[in-house]
Design an enzyme around this catalytic site. Structure first.
Site, short mmCIF file in Angstrom:
data_model
loop_
_atom_site.label_atom_id
_atom_site.label_comp_id
_atom_site.label_asym_id
_atom_site.label_seq_id
_atom_site.Cartn_x
_atom_site.Cartn_y
_atom_site.Cartn_z
N ASP A 67 0.84 -1.19 0.00
CA ASP A 67 0.00 0.00 0.00
C ASP A 67 0.88 1.25 0.00
O ASP A 67 1.95 1.27 0.61
CB ASP A 67 -0.88 -0.04 1.25
CG ASP A 67 -1.87 1.11 1.33
OD1 ASP A 67 -2.66 1.27 0.38
OD2 ASP A 67 -1.83 1.84 2.33
N GLU B 183 1.76 -0.25 -4.95
CA GLU B 183 0.72 0.68 -5.37
C GLU B 183 1.40 1.98 -5.81
O GLU B 183 1.85 2.76 -4.99
CB GLU B 183 -0.26 0.98 -4.23
CG GLU B 183 -1.35 1.97 -4.64
CD GLU B 183 -2.11 2.56 -3.47
OE1 GLU B 183 -3.17 3.14 -3.71
OE2 GLU B 183 -1.63 2.45 -2.32
#
Length: 623
Positions: free
Chosen positions: A339, A368
């Protein structure tokens, strides 16, 4: 004057290169006025240093001289390059213009050369497959009873209801309503996923947290009690592996929840967290500016205090031999989607990658990153995500934007440019592992984005209740099918956001995170996605194939993927005309149409539809 970085006459090899690989550049210049002192200028973005290399006259035509330079690719880094020469006593600069073509003008717009470690070998056994993203609370509830569920959670009994979105009087949005989807529910639906062609599950966070999205981790070493137990997780992984399906976890390592064993702002946990005492073992894990209420947090969100990733104790907690990475990989996980990778420093990413590969080189580390990850600058630092030792691959938002923008702007030429930019900039092993989504938990649902009213035209209440009328929905299905055809055939791995395959609608968070409509699926759409997934399973070409664009214009795209053995031809006809474009297939053998029809050796593509056929080419195309 001619130079095109995508023409193998001008640049060999195409695209990104390994260290030690020989690179040859060729440039054509008009003979008159006579060019002198033709040079390559190459600049290393990471070090800020540049150098010139003399180009030699290597050939000529009646009107042009051809100059070349050859060199071994230097150390891993991002490089920019251009050309200079003298003519009539003036210095001329050759720089990158629109697309990859050359222009003469005094600006610093240079071509990109990505150089990566020749030892960089991302895990290619994921390539050619299909990802499936699941927001765990909303996929399927097994009915299994759970223990130790906190009593401040609102447990919903109306599967499919609108998620709670209204703020409290003080403006807070708690995200504390749960529909009780769980890990056992995912395990029970593995046959459904297998039939869809899925080869890897990407699960949004499953660690203990006190919101339904679980991006505010409370305990990295425990499964959230509403999702089940660690045994449930191991059972899911074991059963998934038996069916040839990997399991990828969401690694939210940039920040924790304020309501966690580490920070403990709400005193939920018995020990002292960083918020409770400066003597807490976790105090140094965070960065306070005015203790205890002012501290660094992700994008100013107070419930997500940022971890001090430079702290050796934090690094040891995640990357140590008995740390978080080891804990979950040893229990069956096949890797992590990291993330907010931009927020993670280079040394932290290096450590996560090293620990993951030490556990098992076959595990995946995917980041990400919303922009072009090959040249991304974050916090004024040029990142090195794709040069080896950090990320195997990334979420491919540039492809998502290219696909959705095509159906808004109808500009096939711009679509082609966006795709080829990524293909040219990314190392080939990375390219084939890209997570190609057209919607995620952070974006509008694909069909809503394609056919619904603009988000900013609706109030929050209107977004919550909006559902397309029949006519709009049918139009959306046409668009979604064409978008999926692109998603499943472009370089990389398609990622289905749970429910897109059956027509789920929804604007932004939390309306894009509704419950999967079991028993109310759009069967026609589901059959279409199943066909695309089964196509990828039958044809290994998608794991390594190159891409060649044959036509890109208004309302029409035509390209070919080829691995030297098989070829896949894809046509998108976003056009209302009755007369459709016919593609001559006489150069191919053993053709099979997966989408569209083959008639008299032609692939017939009706209006607002895609055509996909696969066969063997008699002669392979060249760039």
């Amino acid at each position: 004057m001619y130079f095109d970085s995508r023409d193998t006459f001008c640049k060999q090899p195409f695209g990104a290169v390994e260290t030690g690989k020989r690179v040859t550049l060729r440039l054509k210049l008009d003979k008159e006025p006579a060019p002198k002192n033709v040079r390559l200028f190459m600049y290393c973005v990471h070090t800020g240093s540049g150098e010139y290399r003399k180009m030699k006259l290597c050939g000529e035509t009646q009107t042009e001289n051809i100059y070349s330079v050859s060199f071994l690719a230097p150390k891993p880094a991002l490089y920019r390059y251009g050309f200079e020469y003298e003519s009539n006593g003036e210095k001329k600069y050759i720089r990158r213009g629109r697309k990859s073509k050359a222009v003469v003008y005094e600006q610093t717009n240079l071509w990109q050369l990505t150089v990566y470690e020749n030892t960089f070998r991302p895990v290619q056994h994921f390539a050619g497959g299909v990802f499936y993203q699941i927001f765990p609370d909303r996929f399927f509830f097994s009915g299994k009873e759970k223990a130790h569920v906190p009593d401040d959670r609102i447990l919903r009994c109306d599967w499919g209801g609108i998620p709670e979105y209204r703020p409290l009087p003080n403006g807070d949005i708690l995200n504390n309503d749960y529909f009780c989807g769980d890990l056992e529910g995912i395990r029970l639906k593995l046959p459904y996923l297998k039939n869809l062609g899925v080869t890897c599950l990407y699960l949004n966070p499953i660690f203990e947290a006190h919101s339904n999205h679980r991006y505010d981790t409370a305990d990295y070493l425990k499964i959230d009690p509403l999702l089940g137990t660690e045994e449930d997780f191991s059972n899911l992984c074991e059963e998934a592996h038996k069916q040839g399906i990997h399991v990828l976890l969401d690694g939210v390592f940039n920040h924790t929840g304020s309501d966690s064993i580490y920070f403990n702002k709400k005193n939920r946990y018995p020990g002292k967290g960083a918020y409770n005492s400066k003597k807490s073992r976790y105090y140094g894990w965070y960065q306070f500016t005015n203790y205890p209420d002012e501290y660094a947090c992700w994008w100013g969100v107070k419930i997500m205090p940022t971890l001090n990733k430079q702290n050796p104790a934090v690094q040891q907690f995640f990357m140590g031999k008995e740390g978080v990475v080891h804990h979950w990989l040893s229990r069956g996980a096949d890797g992590f989607r990291l993330d907010v990778a931009d927020e993670l420093g280079d040394l932290f990413l290096d450590g996560i990658h090293a620990r993951t590969k030490a556990e098992n080189p076959g595990k995946l580390v995917l980041g990400e990153v919303w922009e072009d990850a090959s040249n991304k600058v974050s916090y004024s630092i040029q990142r090195r995500y794709l040069q080896g030792k950090q990320l195997d691959s990334v979420m491919n938002y540039p492809f998502k934007d290219a696909i959705l923008n095509f159906f808004q702007d109808r500009d096939g030429e711009e679509f082609c440019e966006r795709i080829l930019t990524i293909v040219e900039n990314y190392p080939a092993p990375v390219l084939h592992l890209l997570m190609n989504s057209i919607s995620t938990h952070d974006t509008l649902r694909a069909i809503t984005s394609l056919a619904g009213p603009p988000r900013n035209s609706l109030s929050r209440d209107a977004q919550a209740s909006y559902r397309m009328d029949d006519g709009t929905y049918q139009h959306g299905k046409y668009l979604l099918k064409m978008a999926a055809a692109l998603q499943f055939t472009l370089p990389g791995i398609p990622c289905i956001y749970y429910g897109d395959e059956v027509g789920m609608q929804g604007y932004g968070d939390p309306f894009n995170r509704g419950c999967y409509p079991w028993g109310q699926e759009d069967g026609e759409l589901l059959a279409y996605f199943q066909k695309l997934g089964q196509m990828r399973a039958r044809h290994p070409l998608f794991a390594t194939a190159s891409i060649y664009f044959w036509a890109c214009r208004k309302d029409f795209i035509l390209y070919e993927r080829s691995d030297g053995e098989e070829s896949c031809i894809v046509a998108i006809n976003y056009n209302s005309q009755d007369v459709t474009e016919h593609i001559d297939l006489s150069e191919y053998e053993e053709l099979r149409a997966y989408v569209g029809e083959i008639s008299d050796s032609r692939l017939v593509v009706p209006p607002y539809q895609a055509g996909i056929c696969i066969g063997k080419r008699k002669q392979q195309p060249s760039l």
